[in-house]
Write a protein that holds these residues in place. Sequence first.
Motif, mmCIF file in Angstrom:
data_model
loop_
_atom_site.group_PDB
_atom_site.id
_atom_site.type_symbol
_atom_site.label_atom_id
_atom_site.label_comp_id
_atom_site.label_asym_id
_atom_site.label_seq_id
_atom_site.Cartn_x
_atom_site.Cartn_y
_atom_site.Cartn_z
ATOM 1 N N ALA A 192 9.371 7.233 11.558
ATOM 2 C CA ALA A 192 9.394 6.983 12.871
ATOM 3 C C ALA A 192 9.361 8.501 13.911
ATOM 4 N N ARG A 193 8.545 8.836 14.444
ATOM 5 C CA ARG A 193 9.237 9.646 16.171
ATOM 6 C C ARG A 193 8.017 9.427 17.455
ATOM 7 N N ALA A 194 8.420 8.811 18.347
ATOM 8 C CA ALA A 194 7.490 8.679 19.211
ATOM 9 C C ALA A 194 7.392 10.112 20.407
ATOM 10 N N ARG A 195 6.294 9.776 21.167
ATOM 11 C CA ARG A 195 5.076 10.610 21.707
ATOM 12 C C ARG A 195 5.078 10.136 22.812
ATOM 13 N N GLN A 196 5.075 10.549 24.131
ATOM 14 C CA GLN A 196 4.545 10.016 25.033
ATOM 15 C C GLN A 196 2.809 10.359 25.583
ATOM 16 N N LEU A 197 1.833 9.724 25.707
ATOM 17 C CA LEU A 197 0.683 10.114 25.414
ATOM 18 C C LEU A 197 -0.266 9.217 26.045
ATOM 19 N N ILE A 249 -0.556 -4.601 18.215
ATOM 20 C CA ILE A 249 -1.311 -4.712 17.203
ATOM 21 C C ILE A 249 -1.007 -3.093 17.102
ATOM 22 N N GLY A 250 -0.269 -2.041 17.601
ATOM 23 C CA GLY A 250 -0.115 -1.036 16.886
ATOM 24 C C GLY A 250 0.911 -0.900 16.964
ATOM 25 N N GLU A 251 1.934 -1.448 17.435
ATOM 26 C CA GLU A 251 2.787 -0.918 17.053
ATOM 27 C C GLU A 251 3.817 -1.832 15.093
ATOM 28 N N ALA A 252 2.496 -3.486 15.393
ATOM 29 C CA ALA A 252 2.876 -3.385 13.736
ATOM 30 C C ALA A 252 2.189 -2.510 12.911
ATOM 31 N N VAL A 253 0.675 -1.685 13.295
ATOM 32 C CA VAL A 253 0.648 -0.995 12.485
ATOM 33 C C VAL A 253 1.351 0.281 12.352
ATOM 34 N N ALA A 254 1.498 0.589 12.738
ATOM 35 C CA ALA A 254 3.388 2.029 12.777
ATOM 36 C C ALA A 254 3.865 0.820 11.584
ATOM 37 N N LEU A 306 0.883 -1.262 -0.359
ATOM 38 C CA LEU A 306 -0.198 -0.289 0.124
ATOM 39 C C LEU A 306 0.563 1.152 0.342
ATOM 40 N N ASP A 307 0.435 2.212 -0.527
ATOM 41 C CA ASP A 307 1.438 3.732 -0.384
ATOM 42 C C ASP A 307 0.981 4.913 0.267
ATOM 43 N N PHE A 308 1.339 5.184 1.350
ATOM 44 C CA PHE A 308 1.284 5.638 1.902
ATOM 45 C C PHE A 308 2.272 7.177 2.224
ATOM 46 N N SER A 309 3.051 7.573 1.077
ATOM 47 C CA SER A 309 3.426 8.366 0.938
ATOM 48 C C SER A 309 3.257 9.734 1.165
ATOM 49 N N GLY A 310 3.755 10.799 1.885
ATOM 50 C CA GLY A 310 3.381 11.902 1.736
ATOM 51 C C GLY A 310 2.669 12.102 2.936
ATOM 52 N N LYS A 311 1.858 10.859 3.215
ATOM 53 C CA LYS A 311 0.666 10.784 4.675
ATOM 54 C C LYS A 311 1.261 10.902 6.343
ATOM 55 N N VAL A 312 0.660 11.168 6.963
ATOM 56 C CA VAL A 312 1.057 11.945 8.131
ATOM 57 C C VAL A 312 0.330 11.056 9.066
ATOM 58 N N ALA A 313 0.965 10.235 9.478
ATOM 59 C CA ALA A 313 0.020 8.946 10.275
ATOM 60 C C ALA A 313 0.085 8.981 12.029
ATOM 61 N N LEU A 314 -1.010 8.794 13.051
ATOM 62 C CA LEU A 314 -1.543 9.005 14.351
ATOM 63 C C LEU A 314 -1.149 7.885 14.503
ATOM 64 N N VAL A 315 -0.635 7.007 15.515
ATOM 65 C CA VAL A 315 -1.298 5.220 16.421
ATOM 66 C C VAL A 315 -0.600 5.225 17.053
ATOM 67 N N VAL A 375 5.227 8.587 10.669
ATOM 68 C CA VAL A 375 4.725 8.328 11.495
ATOM 69 C C VAL A 375 4.448 8.532 13.162
ATOM 70 N N VAL A 376 3.893 9.177 14.205
ATOM 71 C CA VAL A 376 3.971 9.361 15.432
ATOM 72 C C VAL A 376 3.046 8.142 15.855
ATOM 73 N N VAL A 377 4.071 7.653 17.420
ATOM 74 C CA VAL A 377 4.466 6.436 17.335
ATOM 75 C C VAL A 377 4.096 7.107 19.172
ATOM 76 N N ALA A 378 2.711 6.542 19.290
ATOM 77 C CA ALA A 378 2.127 7.217 20.094
ATOM 78 C C ALA A 378 1.944 6.228 21.424
ATOM 79 N N ASP A 379 2.115 6.791 23.028
ATOM 80 C CA ASP A 379 1.740 5.979 23.739
ATOM 81 C C ASP A 379 2.186 6.124 24.939
ATOM 82 N N LEU A 380 1.460 5.377 26.105
ATOM 83 C CA LEU A 380 1.754 5.940 27.871
ATOM 84 C C LEU A 380 3.253 5.417 27.714
#
Length: 246
Positions: A54-59, A18-23, A2-11, A33-38
Amino acid sequence: QLDFSGKVALVTGAASGIGEAVARQLAAGGAQVVVADLHRDAAEQVASSIGAQARARQLDVSDADAVRQLVDATVAEYGGLHLAVNNAGIGGASQDTADYPLEEWHRVLGVNLHGVFYSMKYEIAAMLAGGGGAIVNMASILGSNGWAGSTAYVAAKHALVGMTKTAALEYSARGLRINAVGPGFIDTPLLAGMDRAAYDGLVALHPAGRLGKAAEVAALTCFLLSAQASFITGSYHLVDGGFSAR
Ligand code: NAD
């Protein structure tokens, strides 16, 4: 691929399972991809193993202000938000309804239901400002079945399916597609700590003869986010090894 080039995604909940696999699959398709997690450290590890995309963000998704700030920061940093997977979730206590602790009810609903509402609320606003997007909410087969001992989890997942349909009615004419995914039991850390007999009991409920893999749920999720799914909105899609066919 699948082509997601140019897309910004928040997971959300992207540091595990599952979230890791999606990212990983979104990044493989070219998304940022913004890899957001507690759990900040686990999110950092996943993001660094994905690499520059990918960039990690605490959330904490149960904190509405934190969700709003992360969505705003993502738009400011990347110039927009196009794709979101509201996946963060917890299992909660196993207690029958009359014994279910009130504080546990609020904790599970706080993450699994309120967290998805907050996420959708701010993601939708950001996506509309950018002309459209796609959202997947991670429900469960327990979005349409009961499960003894899990009233809070089941209530949240059923509600999430209804919220998904409602948001799709509201926004599908404005370039947004919003769907829910209902996994059967998937071999992830969420099921950790289960003894062999309980695990085998879960396997027996799936005609496929095994539990699912996180990558199998991610494959459906990513399809629903992709341009190939352009006429799919407001629906609840199972990936359950036949669980619901009984
Ligand atoms: P997991 O425990 O492997 O991953 C969940 C992630 O969410 C963890 O990294 C955790 O730190 C994060 N998280 C928890 N609370 C959070 C919060 N308040 N804010 C942000 N992040 C938080 O679980 P998983 O199996 O990958 O589950 C992912 C989603 O899939 C959940 O919504 C779960 O209900 C759903 N699901 C799982 C299964 C299954 O059998 N594993 C089946 C159906 C649905």
